[in-house]
Design a protein around this motif. Structure first.
Motif, mmCIF file in Angstrom:
data_model
loop_
_atom_site.group_PDB
_atom_site.id
_atom_site.type_symbol
_atom_site.label_atom_id
_atom_site.label_comp_id
_atom_site.label_asym_id
_atom_site.label_seq_id
_atom_site.Cartn_x
_atom_site.Cartn_y
_atom_site.Cartn_z
ATOM 1 N N PRO A 226 7.923 9.583 -2.268
ATOM 2 C CA PRO A 226 7.446 10.748 -1.512
ATOM 3 C C PRO A 226 5.946 10.745 -1.296
ATOM 4 C CG PRO A 226 7.930 11.373 -3.777
ATOM 5 C CD PRO A 226 8.385 9.947 -3.623
ATOM 6 N N ASP A 227 5.544 10.781 -0.054
ATOM 7 C CA ASP A 227 4.137 10.793 0.308
ATOM 8 C C ASP A 227 3.435 11.983 -0.360
ATOM 9 O OD1 ASP A 227 1.687 10.465 1.542
ATOM 10 O OD2 ASP A 227 2.357 11.269 3.474
ATOM 11 N N GLY A 228 2.303 11.700 -1.001
ATOM 12 C CA GLY A 228 1.548 12.731 -1.687
ATOM 13 C C GLY A 228 1.976 12.967 -3.114
ATOM 14 N N MET A 229 3.149 12.416 -3.495
ATOM 15 C CA MET A 229 3.687 12.622 -4.842
ATOM 16 C C MET A 229 4.182 11.314 -5.447
ATOM 17 S SD MET A 229 5.711 16.247 -4.281
ATOM 18 C CE MET A 229 6.652 15.615 -2.874
ATOM 19 N N ILE A 230 3.616 10.187 -5.017
ATOM 20 C CA ILE A 230 4.043 8.890 -5.533
ATOM 21 C C ILE A 230 3.629 8.774 -6.993
ATOM 22 C CG2 ILE A 230 3.876 6.392 -5.279
ATOM 23 C CD1 ILE A 230 3.197 6.852 -2.331
ATOM 24 N N GLU A 231 4.560 8.380 -7.831
ATOM 25 C CA GLU A 231 4.305 8.296 -9.258
ATOM 26 C C GLU A 231 4.268 6.838 -9.718
ATOM 27 O OE1 GLU A 231 6.073 12.150 -11.426
ATOM 28 O OE2 GLU A 231 7.616 10.830 -10.600
ATOM 29 N N VAL B 101 0.839 -1.194 0.000
ATOM 30 C CA VAL B 101 0.000 0.000 0.000
ATOM 31 C C VAL B 101 0.875 1.245 0.000
ATOM 32 C CG1 VAL B 101 -2.011 -1.084 1.087
ATOM 33 C CG2 VAL B 101 -0.202 -0.091 2.523
ATOM 34 N N ALA B 102 0.222 2.406 -0.111
ATOM 35 C CA ALA B 102 0.950 3.666 -0.241
ATOM 36 C C ALA B 102 1.426 4.219 1.093
ATOM 37 C CB ALA B 102 0.080 4.698 -0.951
ATOM 38 N N HIS B 103 0.556 4.177 2.119
ATOM 39 C CA HIS B 103 0.817 4.918 3.357
ATOM 40 C C HIS B 103 0.565 4.084 4.610
ATOM 41 C CE1 HIS B 103 -1.419 7.576 0.431
ATOM 42 N NE2 HIS B 103 -0.253 8.184 0.459
ATOM 43 N N PRO B 104 1.200 4.460 5.742
ATOM 44 C CA PRO B 104 0.716 3.970 7.023
ATOM 45 C C PRO B 104 -0.763 4.332 7.157
ATOM 46 C CG PRO B 104 2.820 5.107 7.286
ATOM 47 C CD PRO B 104 2.363 5.367 5.880
ATOM 48 N N ASP B 105 -1.547 3.425 7.687
ATOM 49 C CA ASP B 105 -2.995 3.491 7.923
ATOM 50 C C ASP B 105 -3.825 2.974 6.764
ATOM 51 O OD1 ASP B 105 -4.588 5.665 6.339
ATOM 52 O OD2 ASP B 105 -2.942 6.858 7.097
ATOM 53 N N ASP B 106 -3.257 2.816 5.550
ATOM 54 C CA ASP B 106 -4.062 2.351 4.419
ATOM 55 C C ASP B 106 -4.646 0.960 4.676
ATOM 56 O OD1 ASP B 106 -3.607 4.671 3.051
ATOM 57 O OD2 ASP B 106 -2.248 3.804 1.560
ATOM 58 N N LEU B 107 -3.865 0.059 5.230
ATOM 59 C CA LEU B 107 -4.362 -1.286 5.505
ATOM 60 C C LEU B 107 -5.351 -1.284 6.663
ATOM 61 C CD1 LEU B 107 -1.029 -3.201 5.008
ATOM 62 C CD2 LEU B 107 -3.119 -3.572 3.683
ATOM 63 N N GLU B 108 -5.145 -0.391 7.606
ATOM 64 C CA GLU B 108 -5.987 -0.382 8.799
ATOM 65 C C GLU B 108 -7.390 0.159 8.525
ATOM 66 O OE1 GLU B 108 -2.325 -1.520 9.557
ATOM 67 O OE2 GLU B 108 -2.570 0.564 8.914
ATOM 68 N N TYR B 109 -7.532 0.980 7.505
ATOM 69 C CA TYR B 109 -8.860 1.468 7.140
ATOM 70 C C TYR B 109 -9.587 0.455 6.258
ATOM 71 C CZ TYR B 109 -8.659 6.127 9.198
ATOM 72 O OH TYR B 109 -8.632 7.177 10.095
ATOM 73 N N GLU C 201 4.154 4.091 14.400
ATOM 74 C CA GLU C 201 2.751 3.734 14.593
ATOM 75 C C GLU C 201 2.346 2.574 13.682
ATOM 76 O OE1 GLU C 201 0.780 7.889 16.233
ATOM 77 O OE2 GLU C 201 0.436 7.324 14.140
ATOM 78 N N GLN C 202 2.868 2.548 12.459
ATOM 79 C CA GLN C 202 2.525 1.461 11.551
ATOM 80 C C GLN C 202 3.084 0.125 12.033
ATOM 81 O OE1 GLN C 202 0.570 1.240 8.346
ATOM 82 N NE2 GLN C 202 0.744 -0.679 9.474
ATOM 83 N N THR C 203 4.297 0.148 12.537
ATOM 84 C CA THR C 203 4.896 -1.083 13.047
ATOM 85 C C THR C 203 4.096 -1.625 14.235
ATOM 86 O OG1 THR C 203 7.084 -0.357 12.305
ATOM 87 C CG2 THR C 203 7.007 -2.105 13.969
ATOM 88 N N ALA C 204 3.670 -0.730 15.123
ATOM 89 C CA ALA C 204 2.843 -1.148 16.266
ATOM 90 C C ALA C 204 1.490 -1.650 15.799
ATOM 91 C CB ALA C 204 2.675 0.015 17.237
ATOM 92 N N SER C 205 0.921 -0.994 14.812
ATOM 93 C CA SER C 205 -0.377 -1.395 14.274
ATOM 94 C C SER C 205 -0.313 -2.776 13.656
ATOM 95 C CB SER C 205 -0.825 -0.372 13.226
ATOM 96 O OG SER C 205 -2.020 -0.766 12.608
ATOM 97 N N ALA C 206 0.737 -3.043 12.899
ATOM 98 C CA ALA C 206 0.898 -4.347 12.261
ATOM 99 C C ALA C 206 1.009 -5.457 13.305
ATOM 100 C CB ALA C 206 2.128 -4.343 11.359
ATOM 101 N N LEU D 71 4.493 -4.033 2.863
ATOM 102 C CA LEU D 71 5.390 -3.141 2.132
ATOM 103 C C LEU D 71 4.650 -1.829 1.911
ATOM 104 C CD1 LEU D 71 8.105 -2.835 0.489
ATOM 105 C CD2 LEU D 71 6.724 -3.383 -1.526
ATOM 106 N N LEU D 72 5.222 -0.734 2.405
ATOM 107 C CA LEU D 72 4.615 0.583 2.249
ATOM 108 C C LEU D 72 5.492 1.441 1.345
ATOM 109 C CD1 LEU D 72 3.820 -0.519 5.281
ATOM 110 C CD2 LEU D 72 2.655 1.677 5.325
ATOM 111 N N ALA D 73 4.877 2.053 0.355
ATOM 112 C CA ALA D 73 5.637 2.834 -0.615
ATOM 113 C C ALA D 73 6.206 4.107 -0.005
ATOM 114 C CB ALA D 73 4.769 3.172 -1.821
ATOM 115 N N SER D 74 5.545 4.656 1.003
ATOM 116 C CA SER D 74 6.027 5.869 1.663
ATOM 117 C C SER D 74 5.956 5.678 3.170
ATOM 118 C CB SER D 74 5.192 7.083 1.251
ATOM 119 O OG SER D 74 3.973 7.123 1.986
ATOM 120 N N ARG D 75 6.442 6.689 3.873
ATOM 121 C CA ARG D 75 6.389 6.674 5.338
ATOM 122 C C ARG D 75 5.283 7.567 5.877
ATOM 123 N NH1 ARG D 75 11.420 4.231 6.805
ATOM 124 N NH2 ARG D 75 12.699 4.029 4.939
#
Length: 240
Positions: free
Chosen positions: A91-96, A21-29, A72-77, A48-52
């Motif tokens: 880069p978060d918000g600018m992933i190509e 996924v792209a970001h921390p929290d994407d899997l959790e939602y 937070e993502q590591t704890a969430s996982a 595997l997260l594309a950004s932090r």
């Protein structure tokens, strides 16, 4: 929901998965309740997260938000039985979408050798017509394409990793074209707890997005209405 077809169960006769996924929290939602079910069955799931997620909190500069959201993502996982969490530096918000992103994901697939790849919605909208964001679309699409990249020994030859053609299907969470689901009745609370680990991120939000139990229950009940009335997480299954 009465005019929509019933959802089919996501196949569960596999042992290893990689969630991309792209970001921390994407899997959790959405997907983490299903992941909790699978790890409880003894399956191995890696993230595997594309950004932090460094651009995800308006009140924190990226150099502070990135390391915080990584923790937070590591704890969430860990809440849902996942102990392998890897971060790329797109880069978060600018992933190509493009070859660099496909290459990074293909490398992870060759390393982890999953039977299933889990990713987020790569379509223009979410169920209900809500607009998706560019990072989600780029990473989801790249994850789907990287499955074939990882299997082709003549693609990304510089990786010096053996090709992997063992991915059976891609499970796309929160897709408007979902036809499958996972019963999360017994692991719903773990999914909620995993989202709650994103404390700093949630504190900067408002509305239902800031209320893990409310947000996830609404989605699980909507999917469950087409899945025997059980709490469920919906997926689009792409057979490779």
């Amino acid at each position: 929901m009465a005019d929509l077809p019933e959802l089919e169960p996501v196949p569960e006769d596999w042992e290893r998965a990689l969630a991309v996924v792209a970001h921390p929290d994407d899997l959790e939602y959405g997907a983490s309740g299903a992941i909790a079910r699978w790890t409880a069955q003894g399956k191995h799931v890696a993230y595997l997260l594309a950004s932090r997620g460094e651009a995800g909190i308006d009140t924190l500069p990226p150099e502070q938000a990135g390391p915080l959201r990584e923790r937070e993502q590591t704890a969430s996982a860990a809440v849902v039985g996942v102990d392998v969490v890897e971060f790329l530096d797109h880069p978060d918000g600018m992933i190509e979408y493009g070859l660099p992103l496909r290459r990074d994901i293909a490398a992870a697939i060759r390393r982890h050798r999953p039977e299933v790849v889990i990713t987020g919605n790569h379509h223009e909208t979410f169920p209900g017509g809500f607009l998706n964001m560019a990072d989600h679309r780029a990473v989801g699409r790249a994850a789907v394409d990287a499955v074939r990249d990882a299997a082709n020994r003549w693609v990304f030859r510089d990786l010096d990793l053996e090709p992997w053609s063992g991915v059976r299907f891609v499970a796309v969470n929160a897709s408007p074209h979902g036809g499958h689901a996972v019963d999360v009745t017994d692991t719903f609370d773990l999914g909620v707890a995993s989202l709650r680990e994103h404390k700093a991120y949630l504190a900067a939000l408002s509305g239902d997005m800031a209320r893990p139990e409310v947000f996830l229950r609404q989605a699980a009940e909507q999917a469950g209405a087409r899945f025997g009335g059980r709490l469920a997480v919906g997926f689009e299954v792409l057979v490779m």
